[in-house]
Motif scaffolding. Sequence first.
Motif, PDB file in Angstrom:
ATOM      1  N   MET A 299       0.832  -1.207   0.000  1.00  0.00           N
ATOM      2  CA  MET A 299       0.000   0.000   0.000  1.00  0.00           C
ATOM      3  C   MET A 299       0.867   1.258   0.000  1.00  0.00           C
ATOM      4  SD  MET A 299      -2.843  -1.284   2.744  1.00  0.00           S
ATOM      5  CE  MET A 299      -3.912   0.136   2.782  1.00  0.00           C
ATOM      6  N   ALA A 300       1.932   1.225   0.797  1.00  0.00           N
ATOM      7  CA  ALA A 300       2.835   2.383   0.844  1.00  0.00           C
ATOM      8  C   ALA A 300       3.559   2.565  -0.483  1.00  0.00           C
ATOM      9  CB  ALA A 300       3.843   2.204   1.982  1.00  0.00           C
ATOM     10  N   ASN A 301       4.013   1.477  -1.063  1.00  0.00           N
ATOM     11  CA  ASN A 301       4.714   1.562  -2.347  1.00  0.00           C
ATOM     12  C   ASN A 301       3.778   2.016  -3.458  1.00  0.00           C
ATOM     13  OD1 ASN A 301       7.089   0.718  -1.188  1.00  0.00           O
ATOM     14  ND2 ASN A 301       6.937  -1.395  -1.911  1.00  0.00           N
ATOM     15  N   LYS A 302       2.611   1.413  -3.497  1.00  0.00           N
ATOM     16  CA  LYS A 302       1.657   1.768  -4.548  1.00  0.00           C
ATOM     17  C   LYS A 302       1.238   3.232  -4.432  1.00  0.00           C
ATOM     18  CE  LYS A 302      -2.822   0.671  -6.507  1.00  0.00           C
ATOM     19  NZ  LYS A 302      -4.129   0.055  -6.282  1.00  0.00           N
ATOM     20  N   GLY A 303       1.099   3.696  -3.190  1.00  0.00           N
ATOM     21  CA  GLY A 303       0.720   5.086  -2.957  1.00  0.00           C
ATOM     22  C   GLY A 303       1.883   6.053  -3.066  1.00  0.00           C
ATOM     23  N   ARG A 304       3.073   5.524  -3.371  1.00  0.00           N
ATOM     24  CA  ARG A 304       4.280   6.347  -3.565  1.00  0.00           C
ATOM     25  C   ARG A 304       4.576   7.208  -2.347  1.00  0.00           C
ATOM     26  NH1 ARG A 304       3.937   7.993  -9.967  1.00  0.00           N
ATOM     27  NH2 ARG A 304       3.259   5.945 -10.645  1.00  0.00           N
ATOM     28  N   ALA A 305       4.442   6.596  -1.199  1.00  0.00           N
ATOM     29  CA  ALA A 305       4.755   7.322   0.032  1.00  0.00           C
ATOM     30  C   ALA A 305       6.242   7.642   0.101  1.00  0.00           C
ATOM     31  CB  ALA A 305       4.335   6.474   1.236  1.00  0.00           C
ATOM     32  N   ASP A 306       6.559   8.763   0.738  1.00  0.00           N
ATOM     33  CA  ASP A 306       7.953   9.132   1.003  1.00  0.00           C
ATOM     34  C   ASP A 306       8.423   8.579   2.339  1.00  0.00           C
ATOM     35  OD1 ASP A 306       8.340  11.043  -1.280  1.00  0.00           O
ATOM     36  OD2 ASP A 306       6.635  11.998  -0.295  1.00  0.00           O
ATOM     37  N   ILE A 307       7.483   8.420   3.251  1.00  0.00           N
ATOM     38  CA  ILE A 307       7.811   7.948   4.598  1.00  0.00           C
ATOM     39  C   ILE A 307       6.782   6.896   5.004  1.00  0.00           C
ATOM     40  CG2 ILE A 307       8.199   8.603   7.010  1.00  0.00           C
ATOM     41  CD1 ILE A 307       8.474  11.484   6.096  1.00  0.00           C
ATOM     42  N   PHE A 308       7.273   5.835   5.618  1.00  0.00           N
ATOM     43  CA  PHE A 308       6.411   4.769   6.130  1.00  0.00           C
ATOM     44  C   PHE A 308       6.704   4.621   7.617  1.00  0.00           C
ATOM     45  CE2 PHE A 308       5.673   0.125   6.850  1.00  0.00           C
ATOM     46  CZ  PHE A 308       4.345   0.044   6.455  1.00  0.00           C
ATOM     47  N   VAL A 309       5.674   4.801   8.439  1.00  0.00           N
ATOM     48  CA  VAL A 309       5.852   4.668   9.890  1.00  0.00           C
ATOM     49  C   VAL A 309       4.895   3.594  10.398  1.00  0.00           C
ATOM     50  CG1 VAL A 309       5.796   5.823  12.128  1.00  0.00           C
ATOM     51  CG2 VAL A 309       6.476   7.111  10.094  1.00  0.00           C
ATOM     52  N   SER A 310       5.454   2.465  10.814  1.00  0.00           N
ATOM     53  CA  SER A 310       4.637   1.382  11.359  1.00  0.00           C
ATOM     54  C   SER A 310       4.604   1.519  12.877  1.00  0.00           C
ATOM     55  CB  SER A 310       5.235   0.029  10.941  1.00  0.00           C
ATOM     56  OG  SER A 310       4.333  -1.023  11.219  1.00  0.00           O
ATOM     57  N   LEU A 311       3.399   1.470  13.429  1.00  0.00           N
ATOM     58  CA  LEU A 311       3.206   1.758  14.862  1.00  0.00           C
ATOM     59  C   LEU A 311       2.912   0.482  15.637  1.00  0.00           C
ATOM     60  CD1 LEU A 311       0.893   4.873  14.468  1.00  0.00           C
ATOM     61  CD2 LEU A 311       3.331   4.906  15.056  1.00  0.00           C
ATOM     62  N   HIS A 312       3.679   0.247  16.693  1.00  0.00           N
ATOM     63  CA  HIS A 312       3.500  -0.941  17.526  1.00  0.00           C
ATOM     64  C   HIS A 312       3.748  -0.611  18.987  1.00  0.00           C
ATOM     65  CE1 HIS A 312       3.265  -3.906  14.185  1.00  0.00           C
ATOM     66  NE2 HIS A 312       3.861  -2.914  13.541  1.00  0.00           N
ATOM     67  N   ILE A 313       3.300  -1.537  19.839  1.00  0.00           N
ATOM     68  CA  ILE A 313       3.600  -1.461  21.260  1.00  0.00           C
ATOM     69  C   ILE A 313       4.330  -2.748  21.632  1.00  0.00           C
ATOM     70  CG2 ILE A 313       2.682  -1.097  23.575  1.00  0.00           C
ATOM     71  CD1 ILE A 313       1.988   1.190  21.694  1.00  0.00           C
ATOM     72  N   ASN A 314       5.407  -2.616  22.357  1.00  0.00           N
ATOM     73  CA  ASN A 314       6.253  -3.757  22.702  1.00  0.00           C
ATOM     74  C   ASN A 314       5.620  -4.597  23.814  1.00  0.00           C
ATOM     75  OD1 ASN A 314       8.537  -5.402  22.695  1.00  0.00           O
ATOM     76  ND2 ASN A 314       9.915  -3.634  22.556  1.00  0.00           N
ATOM     77  N   ALA A 315       6.167  -5.778  23.998  1.00  0.00           N
ATOM     78  CA  ALA A 315       5.756  -6.647  25.107  1.00  0.00           C
ATOM     79  C   ALA A 315       6.911  -7.571  25.438  1.00  0.00           C
ATOM     80  CB  ALA A 315       4.523  -7.461  24.731  1.00  0.00           C
ATOM     81  N   SER A 316       6.934  -8.030  26.674  1.00  0.00           N
ATOM     82  CA  SER A 316       8.028  -8.901  27.104  1.00  0.00           C
ATOM     83  C   SER A 316       7.542  -9.813  28.227  1.00  0.00           C
ATOM     84  CB  SER A 316       9.212  -8.062  27.593  1.00  0.00           C
ATOM     85  OG  SER A 316      10.213  -8.893  28.163  1.00  0.00           O
ATOM     86  N   ARG A 317       8.161 -11.003  28.282  1.00  0.00           N
ATOM     87  CA  ARG A 317       7.873 -11.882  29.434  1.00  0.00           C
ATOM     88  C   ARG A 317       8.364 -11.236  30.720  1.00  0.00           C
ATOM     89  NH1 ARG A 317       9.795 -15.543  25.696  1.00  0.00           N
ATOM     90  NH2 ARG A 317      11.855 -15.388  26.640  1.00  0.00           N
TER      91      ARG A 317
END
Length: 462
Positions: A299-317
């Motif tokens: 989607m980012a490539n097709k939309g010719r984005a200049d910046i891609f920011v993937s948002l996540h929240i970490n987790a750990s045992r």
Amino acid sequence: MEGEAGERVDLTLLRRHLGAASLAVFLCAAGLPLAAPPPDAAAPGVPRVSDIRAWTNEIYTRVAIDTGDEVSWQANTLRADPPRSLPPRIFIDIRGAGIRDEILRKPVEVRNGLLRQVRAGRFDRDTVRVVIDLERESTYRVFALPGPFRIIVDIDGEGAIPVLPTSPEAVAPPGPVAAGPSPEDPAQPLITPPVSPRASPAGSAVPSAPPAIPPSVESPRAAASHPAPTRKHRVRVMIDPGHGGKDPGAIGPTGLKEKDVVLAIGRKIREKLSGSGEFDVRMTRDEDVFIPLEERTAMANKGRADIFVSLHINASRNRSAEGFSTYVLSRGASNREDLELAARENGVPIGKLQGVKFIIDDMFTGARKNESLRLAKTVNDAVVRHVSTRFPGAQSLGLKQAPFYVLVGARMTAVLVEASFISNAREESRLRDTSCLDGIADGVVEAVRYYGRNGIFAHSDY
Ligand SMILES: [Zn+2]
């Protein structure tokens, strides 16, 4: 017999004409056990081509071939055959798999100047062949992602990156193999060597540590590959809230879900960043839906984005683990925790991560690495600073690198934010506070603005 001969020819052609990394990918795939009996699409446990998906514009195409279970596959190419009205083709032979009838009947039609169509058929009793009809010769790369198994074909129609030998003399293999055409079409192979100057040998079980941040703004290779055309549009930003739908992501001690937190942050970033009119902000998802990782990148490539920011929240045992970190793509990670994180975000066991190392230095991702490192550091510093003003003591874990599938094949500056630990009771509680989400969003917005205004994207392709 005919099938065996075809396989031998294909292997020789791959060795001669594809880059080292693709050969490694091929060998990796070829090393998988073949399903001995002929496939029965209706039989339980038999892999089957269940879907073919494509995302495309006139300079970029990603095709995903879904098989569900792991399969053995080979990729090869054929030149145009004008007397038979056949265009240049990429084809993928999948052994021991069935195919859904609807796919046999209905090719995926595109016809956009790069891609003509994608079609599939039973090449022989044991092989399904997926053929991508191109409008013109193009560079491509094929790799597979596990869990569920899918074969991804990235096609680059820009033509500026590869130097393609075009004469038949330059491409025909010597000896009797030269006379051995592809089983499907008696044509010479089309040469589209994937660009991958630093391929790793196959079979390494331990992912290598990521390199240090390079000192230069742009590597010579990247600069040579991207001759600095002037961007003619507003800076395009693709925000990617991770997970969604059936995939909740990590879940906190009191039940807070990562998918909900990152969607809320993503919406805030869009709102804050869109206000000035400088940025064209889009989101891979704006609701609680599941989107496969390879589709987000596409989607980012097709939309010719200049910046891609993937948002996540970490987790750990480790329930006391805390802090913010921002990642860029690399073939390995420097510690076990980062590998476990990437495996979880990729939705695969940690043992499956090694295959991704062949595709890190590809024609799209490699050229953006330096910019991505810089953006990642700026994002992380800004996020920690903004959250700290509201919640003193917010910790920075800094800039990191790991093999995240969602970043593989991204053509633009691309980072992945792990905005604190939802597994930590205190940080989970903080993530329920909208002012914390505002702080995270403000940090991302500040970093993106800084980069946009300082011309970091001078090498953007569009
Ligand atoms: Zn996540």
